[in-house]
Design an enzyme around this catalytic site. Structure first.
Site, PDB file in Angstrom:
ATOM      1  CG  ASP A 147      38.691  34.187  33.714  1.00 15.80           C
ATOM      2  OD1 ASP A 147      39.717  34.418  34.528  1.00 15.80           O
ATOM      3  OD2 ASP A 147      38.114  35.952  33.341  1.00 15.80           O
ATOM      4  CG  HIS A 148      38.081  33.236  37.973  1.00 23.87           C
ATOM      5  ND1 HIS A 148      38.544  33.792  38.814  1.00 23.87           N
ATOM      6  CD2 HIS A 148      38.410  35.023  37.300  1.00 23.87           C
ATOM      7  CE1 HIS A 148      39.894  34.815  38.584  1.00 23.87           C
ATOM      8  NE2 HIS A 148      39.436  35.409  37.507  1.00 23.87           N
ATOM      9  CD  GLU A 194      43.229  33.384  41.728  1.00 24.28           C
ATOM     10  OE1 GLU A 194      42.562  33.506  40.275  1.00 24.28           O
ATOM     11  OE2 GLU A 194      43.027  34.180  42.863  1.00 24.28           O
ATOM     12  N   GLY A 229      37.676  44.246  39.151  1.00 22.17           N
ATOM     13  CA  GLY A 229      37.169  45.245  39.096  1.00 22.17           C
ATOM     14  C   GLY A 229      37.640  46.818  38.959  1.00 22.17           C
ATOM     15  CG  HIS A 239      43.153  36.467  37.404  1.00 22.88           C
ATOM     16  ND1 HIS A 239      42.075  36.319  37.269  1.00 22.88           N
ATOM     17  CD2 HIS A 239      44.332  35.707  36.687  1.00 22.88           C
ATOM     18  CE1 HIS A 239      42.549  34.938  36.614  1.00 22.88           C
ATOM     19  NE2 HIS A 239      43.724  34.703  35.925  1.00 22.88           N
ATOM     20  N   GLY A 240      42.851  40.781  37.418  1.00 19.19           N
ATOM     21  CA  GLY A 240      42.942  41.848  38.257  1.00 19.19           C
ATOM     22  C   GLY A 240      43.996  42.872  37.899  1.00 19.19           C
ATOM     23  CB  THR A 293      37.733  46.416  35.514  1.00 18.58           C
ATOM     24  OG1 THR A 293      37.192  45.228  35.940  1.00 18.58           O
ATOM     25  CG2 THR A 293      37.729  47.415  35.184  1.00 18.58           C
TER      26      THR A 293
HETATM   27  P1  13P Z   1      39.994  43.073  36.025  1.00 19.84           P
HETATM   28  O1  13P Z   1      38.701  43.563  36.884  1.00 19.84           O
HETATM   29  O2  13P Z   1      41.300  44.267  37.048  1.00 19.84           O
HETATM   30  O3  13P Z   1      39.923  43.390  34.607  1.00 19.84           O
HETATM   31  O4  13P Z   1      40.683  42.184  35.993  1.00 19.84           O
HETATM   32  C1  13P Z   1      40.030  40.865  35.364  1.00 19.84           C
HETATM   33  C2  13P Z   1      40.441  39.784  35.742  1.00 19.84           C
HETATM   34  O5  13P Z   1      41.330  39.209  36.318  1.00 19.84           O
HETATM   35  C3  13P Z   1      39.559  38.605  34.560  1.00 19.84           C
HETATM   36  O6  13P Z   1      40.045  37.462  35.286  1.00 19.84           O
HETATM   37  O1  G3H Z   2      37.268  37.595  36.936  1.00 18.34           O
HETATM   38  C1  G3H Z   2      36.830  38.540  35.928  1.00 18.34           C
HETATM   39  C2  G3H Z   2      35.782  39.282  35.797  1.00 18.34           C
HETATM   40  O2  G3H Z   2      36.091  40.179  35.746  1.00 18.34           O
HETATM   41  C3  G3H Z   2      34.635  38.730  36.652  1.00 18.34           C
HETATM   42  O3  G3H Z   2      33.051  38.815  35.649  1.00 18.34           O
HETATM   43  O4  G3H Z   2      31.146  39.579  36.176  1.00 18.34           O
HETATM   44  O5  G3H Z   2      31.982  37.424  33.912  1.00 18.34           O
HETATM   45  O6  G3H Z   2      31.980  36.305  35.901  1.00 18.34           O
HETATM   46  P1  G3H Z   2      31.918  37.712  35.365  1.00 18.34           P
HETATM   47 ZN    ZN Z   3      40.592  37.029  37.673  1.00 19.51          ZN
END
Ligand code: 13P
Ligand code: G3H
Ligand code: ZN
Length: 306
Positions: free
Chosen positions: A81-82, A133, A179, A208-209, A254
């Site tokens: 992820d990311h 993305e 977050g 995401h998010g 989150t």
């Molecule tokens: P949240 O912070 O809303 O859980 O999103 C997580 C996310 O997008 C991880 O890639």
């Molecule tokens: O994008 C995903 C997360 O919520 C951020 O995670 O703190 O492991 O980088 P991280």
């Molecule tokens: Zn994300």
């Protein structure tokens, strides 16, 4: 059984549901996700960020996921992820990941295309699927319409991006953010934009998010000392709508963190003599599992992997 995100998401797309990508950092969170998937008969995407890898170690985390997958017959994927660096992507592919995300959304469009194309060239020959993305994850409540156009995913650019890179999945910016503090006012997502992207671009879509920051989790954590005033997430109705408009992967971190740490707080506050980590992390795992099961049912993936 470890399969690619492309396989899991394509089945979700045609079945009109979405699959959760759950971020893991440790054994307990992984077990919570896998046990929830087994009990709900749901596919699951196990996601880890570069900072999770830095915390726990790539081999440790990847091995745990492989062991978990060996024992279950559900479609599960191991997903980066990311990912930001090509080196990270390479080491994850070498470690047996079935899917990688390259997040070059902070770069210019041309640079994003260039970096993403390199990842596709690395991953596809090895049977690994790729997510990228476009746009910037940011709340839109205080943005003007012009600002929104600048940060949210532009449908025509998305079409060009997908054509030029050959990615399997695209994370879109429609007003969600990472977050626990996603909105100061009313939660608002740009569903019209999502609809247009779905119509114009032939690619699997990712949100995401997407944590909802449920009040029951906030109340429990707050009761035992957390300070989370103003925390607000994506209402569940908005998630359902996003799925109905064609999103097939939904990222959740989150809500798992809030549930896990809320449960830890409760044990520490109510059993001050307790010092056995298993008695502290066990309830945290259970609380995380409850949240994951709820997501599988909300996303419609429960019962899709009997
Ligand atoms: P949240 O912070 O809303 O859980 O999103 C997580 C996310 O997008 C991880 O890639
Ligand atoms: O994008 C995903 C997360 O919520 C951020 O995670 O703190 O492991 O980088 P991280
Ligand atoms: Zn994300």
């Amino acid at each position: 059984m470890l399969v690619t995100n492309k396989k899991i998401m394509s089945a979700a797309m045609s079945g009109k549901y979405a699959v959760g990508a759950f971020n893991i950092n440790n054994l307990e969170i992984l077990q919570a996700v896998v046990e929830a998937a087994v009990e709900e008969e749901s596919p699951a995407i196990i996601a880890m960020t570069p900072s999770a890898i830095k915390y726990a170690g790539l081999e440790y985390l990847a091995s745990l996921v492989k062991i978990a997958a060996k024992d279950v017959s559900l479609p599960m994927s191991l997903h980066l992820d990311h990912g930001k660096e090509l080196e990270t992507v390479k080491s994850c592919i070498d470690a047996g990941f079935t899917s990688v995300m390259i997040d070059a959304s902070h770069l210019s469009f041309e640079e994003n295309v260039a970096v993403t194309s390199k990842v596709v060239a690395l991953a596809h020959p090895k049977g690994v699927s790729v997510e990228a993305e476009l746009g910037r994850l940011a709340g839109i409540e205080e943005e003007t319409v012009a600002d929104e156009d600048a940060v949210l995913t532009d449908p025509d650019s998305a079409k060009e991006f997908v054509k030029r890179t050959g990615v399997d999945a695209l994370a879109v910016a429609i007003g969600t953010s990472h977050g626990a503090y996603k909105f100061k006012g009313e939660p608002r997502l740009d569903f019209e934009r999502l609809k247009t992207i779905r119509e114009k671009v032939d690619v699997l879509l990712v949100l995401h998010g997407a944590s909802s920051v449920p009040s029951w989790i906030i109340e429990r954590a707050t009761k035992y000392g957390a300070e989370l005033g103003g925390a607000k997430g994506i209402p569940e109705g908005h998630i359902r709508r996003a799925i109905s408009l064609g999103v097939s992967k939904i990222n959740i971190d989150t809500d798992l963190r809030l549930a896990f740490t809320g449960a830890v707080r409760e044990v520490l506050a109510t059993a001050p003599k307790q010092y056995d980590p298993r008695k502290i992390l066990g309830p945290a795992k259970e609380a995380t599992k409850t949240v994951v099961k709820g997501k599988m049912s909300l996303f419609g993936s429960a019962g899709k992997a009997p």
